[in-house]
Design a protein around this motif. Structure first.
Motif, PDB file in Angstrom:
ATOM      1  N   LEU A 137     -59.889-101.928 -58.803  1.00  0.00           N
ATOM      2  CA  LEU A 137     -58.948-102.343 -57.765  1.00  0.00           C
ATOM      3  C   LEU A 137     -57.514-102.158 -58.240  1.00  0.00           C
ATOM      4  N   ASP A 138     -56.680-101.694 -57.348  1.00  0.00           N
ATOM      5  CA  ASP A 138     -55.243-101.596 -57.606  1.00  0.00           C
ATOM      6  C   ASP A 138     -54.564-102.587 -56.670  1.00  0.00           C
ATOM      7  N   MET A 139     -54.063-103.681 -57.224  1.00  0.00           N
ATOM      8  CA  MET A 139     -53.566-104.778 -56.400  1.00  0.00           C
ATOM      9  C   MET A 139     -52.066-104.725 -56.144  1.00  0.00           C
ATOM     10  N   HIS A 140     -51.478-103.538 -56.283  1.00  0.00           N
ATOM     11  CA  HIS A 140     -50.076-103.328 -55.881  1.00  0.00           C
ATOM     12  C   HIS A 140     -49.837-101.826 -55.807  1.00  0.00           C
ATOM     13  N   LEU A 141     -49.816-101.287 -54.597  1.00  0.00           N
ATOM     14  CA  LEU A 141     -49.759 -99.832 -54.442  1.00  0.00           C
ATOM     15  C   LEU A 141     -48.837 -99.434 -53.298  1.00  0.00           C
ATOM     16  N   HIS A 142     -48.070 -98.368 -53.528  1.00  0.00           N
ATOM     17  CA  HIS A 142     -47.250 -97.766 -52.474  1.00  0.00           C
ATOM     18  C   HIS A 142     -47.893 -96.457 -52.037  1.00  0.00           C
ATOM     19  N   LEU A 143     -48.171 -96.359 -50.751  1.00  0.00           N
ATOM     20  CA  LEU A 143     -48.758 -95.139 -50.207  1.00  0.00           C
ATOM     21  C   LEU A 143     -47.793 -94.370 -49.319  1.00  0.00           C
ATOM     22  N   ARG A 144     -46.627 -94.970 -49.020  1.00  0.00           N
ATOM     23  CA  ARG A 144     -45.638 -94.329 -48.160  1.00  0.00           C
ATOM     24  C   ARG A 144     -46.263 -94.003 -46.788  1.00  0.00           C
ATOM     25  N   ASP A 145     -45.840 -92.889 -46.177  1.00  0.00           N
ATOM     26  CA  ASP A 145     -46.319 -92.571 -44.841  1.00  0.00           C
ATOM     27  C   ASP A 145     -46.231 -91.060 -44.622  1.00  0.00           C
ATOM     28  N   GLU A 146     -46.767 -90.629 -43.503  1.00  0.00           N
ATOM     29  CA  GLU A 146     -46.700 -89.239 -43.059  1.00  0.00           C
ATOM     30  C   GLU A 146     -47.219 -88.278 -44.146  1.00  0.00           C
ATOM     31  N   ALA A 147     -46.462 -87.233 -44.479  1.00  0.00           N
ATOM     32  CA  ALA A 147     -46.969 -86.214 -45.404  1.00  0.00           C
ATOM     33  C   ALA A 147     -47.256 -86.795 -46.781  1.00  0.00           C
ATOM     34  N   MET A 148     -46.385 -87.688 -47.262  1.00  0.00           N
ATOM     35  CA  MET A 148     -46.618 -88.279 -48.582  1.00  0.00           C
ATOM     36  C   MET A 148     -47.894 -89.110 -48.594  1.00  0.00           C
ATOM     37  N   LEU A 149     -48.133 -89.860 -47.548  1.00  0.00           N
ATOM     38  CA  LEU A 149     -49.370 -90.634 -47.434  1.00  0.00           C
ATOM     39  C   LEU A 149     -50.584 -89.718 -47.516  1.00  0.00           C
ATOM     40  N   LYS A 150     -50.544 -88.604 -46.812  1.00  0.00           N
ATOM     41  CA  LYS A 150     -51.675 -87.680 -46.810  1.00  0.00           C
ATOM     42  C   LYS A 150     -51.922 -87.078 -48.187  1.00  0.00           C
ATOM     43  N   LEU A 151     -50.859 -86.911 -48.964  1.00  0.00           N
ATOM     44  CA  LEU A 151     -51.009 -86.367 -50.312  1.00  0.00           C
ATOM     45  C   LEU A 151     -51.574 -87.401 -51.282  1.00  0.00           C
ATOM     46  N   VAL A 152     -51.017 -88.621 -51.285  1.00  0.00           N
ATOM     47  CA  VAL A 152     -51.346 -89.565 -52.359  1.00  0.00           C
ATOM     48  C   VAL A 152     -52.517 -90.494 -52.056  1.00  0.00           C
ATOM     49  N   ALA A 153     -52.807 -90.774 -50.798  1.00  0.00           N
ATOM     50  CA  ALA A 153     -53.896 -91.710 -50.491  1.00  0.00           C
ATOM     51  C   ALA A 153     -55.237 -91.259 -51.068  1.00  0.00           C
ATOM     52  N   PRO A 154     -55.622 -89.980 -50.947  1.00  0.00           N
ATOM     53  CA  PRO A 154     -56.907 -89.573 -51.537  1.00  0.00           C
ATOM     54  C   PRO A 154     -56.953 -89.720 -53.056  1.00  0.00           C
ATOM     55  N   LEU A 155     -55.802 -89.639 -53.721  1.00  0.00           N
ATOM     56  CA  LEU A 155     -55.771 -89.737 -55.180  1.00  0.00           C
ATOM     57  C   LEU A 155     -56.108 -91.148 -55.651  1.00  0.00           C
ATOM     58  N   THR A 156     -55.800 -92.152 -54.837  1.00  0.00           N
ATOM     59  CA  THR A 156     -56.211 -93.527 -55.139  1.00  0.00           C
ATOM     60  C   THR A 156     -57.635 -93.781 -54.662  1.00  0.00           C
ATOM     61  N   ALA A 157     -57.938 -93.341 -53.452  1.00  0.00           N
ATOM     62  CA  ALA A 157     -59.252 -93.619 -52.867  1.00  0.00           C
ATOM     63  C   ALA A 157     -60.392 -92.989 -53.651  1.00  0.00           C
ATOM     64  N   GLN A 158     -60.098 -91.914 -54.377  1.00  0.00           N
ATOM     65  CA  GLN A 158     -61.130 -91.243 -55.162  1.00  0.00           C
ATOM     66  C   GLN A 158     -61.671 -92.139 -56.271  1.00  0.00           C
ATOM     67  N   THR A 159     -60.801 -92.946 -56.884  1.00  0.00           N
ATOM     68  CA  THR A 159     -61.214 -93.699 -58.067  1.00  0.00           C
ATOM     69  C   THR A 159     -61.137 -95.214 -57.921  1.00  0.00           C
ATOM     70  N   PHE A 160     -60.536 -95.697 -56.848  1.00  0.00           N
ATOM     71  CA  PHE A 160     -60.444 -97.140 -56.657  1.00  0.00           C
ATOM     72  C   PHE A 160     -61.261 -97.566 -55.450  1.00  0.00           C
ATOM     73  N   SER A 161     -61.861 -98.733 -55.561  1.00  0.00           N
ATOM     74  CA  SER A 161     -62.643 -99.289 -54.475  1.00  0.00           C
ATOM     75  C   SER A 161     -61.752 -99.878 -53.390  1.00  0.00           C
ATOM     76  N   GLY A 162     -60.597-100.360 -53.801  1.00  0.00           N
ATOM     77  CA  GLY A 162     -59.663-100.950 -52.857  1.00  0.00           C
ATOM     78  C   GLY A 162     -58.285-101.027 -53.469  1.00  0.00           C
ATOM     79  N   ALA A 163     -57.291-101.218 -52.610  1.00  0.00           N
ATOM     80  CA  ALA A 163     -55.916-101.332 -53.087  1.00  0.00           C
ATOM     81  C   ALA A 163     -55.109-102.188 -52.126  1.00  0.00           C
TER      82      ALA A 163
END
Length: 337
Positions: free
Chosen positions: A11-37
């Protein structure tokens, strides 16, 4: 010596995912290895309404593309009435308080953190069991901002003893010492603050990809954080504060504050805990403590790391964005299996 390690529901209990294009880039990088954030709400405009909350949650789920990943949503602190909080309670994990102007997209934060002024909202949160997450810095001298915030934490803890207060991304030994003074105080700790000091950021050539807020502090502060994390103190948990900014905004005059660690956090932590002979405690720091503190049941996920060299990419790019991670181009001792 361990050659592999399996972590349950990281679990990552403090995460910034931003929005729009940045969200689309970085969200999978967390979701791949973390169960939740636990996702921060400091968008522009910030997430303050039920409609904005649910819309942002859906954008995260669409971008993450992993079914075994749960974004835990938060609201940006303002004065909320109890009826509204009752409506959103089941859809949020906490409310994030930012002092006005203290970090990225916090201009509409709280200008004065006074217990009496904030009492209606904080009492409602206490009654409903909604945790308060706090970016704990003043506007003072940059190295003293967190230390100067300690009396505010104490005031909040004393005035609202039923309120669960999370001291986010702590960086000082003063914050570590405060943990055991009040039953309702907890904390998150980042990867970078377990590894670096201000010397690493600005002691030689300026390192923009190590610059974040709160800024890294002194050796004794880092050592206090390392000790409490390695020993799996039940009131601390991992929160990356992974904060992506486009490369051109980091490598620029007016460097944006934030260190991007989401895709390499587990590998770095495995190396750190192994170095100190504390690999057995990583599970508590990366998951078990958060489960107990927040009372959550994230999707089950097992992530295995192996003792094999991993070359950190020079950047992560896509969707028209490019982000440079911490330790870009360097080799870590652990890899994802």
């Amino acid at each position: 010596m361990a050659t592999s390690l399996t972590l349950n529901t990281p679990l990552d209990m403090h995460l910034h995912l931003r929005d729009e294009a940045m969200l689309k880039l970085v969200a999978p990088l967390t979701a791949q290895t973390f169960s939740g954030a636990l996702v921060m709400p400091n968008l522009v405009p910030p997430v303050t309404t039920f409609e904005a909350l649910k819309a942002y949650e859906q954008r995260i789920l669409d971008a993450a593309s992993y079914e075994d990943f749960k974004p835990y949503m938060t609201l940006f602190f303002q004065q909320y009435d109890k009826a509204f909080l009752e409506k959103v309670k089941e859809h949020i994990i906490g409310i994030k308080l930012y002092p006005a102007g203290i970090t990225t997209n916090s201009e509409t934060g709280v200008s004065s953190i006074d217990s009496e002024t904030l009492r209606p909202t904080l009492e409602a949160m206490s009654d409903l069991g909604i945790p308060l997450c706090v970016h704990g810095e003043t506007n003072g001298f940059v190295m003293d901002r967190e230390k100067e915030f300690m009396p505010i934490y104490e005031s909040l803890a004393q005035n609202f003893p039923k309120l669960k207060i999370i001291m986010e991304h702590i960086t000082t030994k003063d914050a570590v010492e405060l943990l055991d003074k009040y039953e309702n105080l907890y904390a998150t700790i980042t990867v970078q603050h377990l590894l670096i000091t201000l010397d690493d950021v600005a002691g030689g050539m300026l390192q923009p990809h190590l610059f974040c807020k709160p800024i890294a502090k002194r050796y004794e502060d880092r050592d206090a954080l390392v000790k409490v994390a390695l020993n799996a103190h039940p009131k601390v948990m991992f929160g990356s504060d992974s904060a992506p900014h486009p490369k051109h905004k980091k490598e620029a005059c007016g460097c944006a504050a934030g260190v991007f660690t989401a895709p390499i956090a587990l590998q770095i932590l495995a190396g750190l805990f192994e170095t100190h002979g504390k690999l057995d405690n990583l599970q508590a720091f990366i998951s078990d403590n958060a489960l107990n503190i927040y009372g959550i049941t994230p999707p089950k996920k097992e992530i295995t790391l192996v003792k094999e060299p991993f070359l950190v990419p020079e950047n992560y790019s896509g969707e028209g964005e490019m982000v440079v991670p911490m330790y870009a181009g360097q080799t870590l001792s652990w890899s994802l299996a």
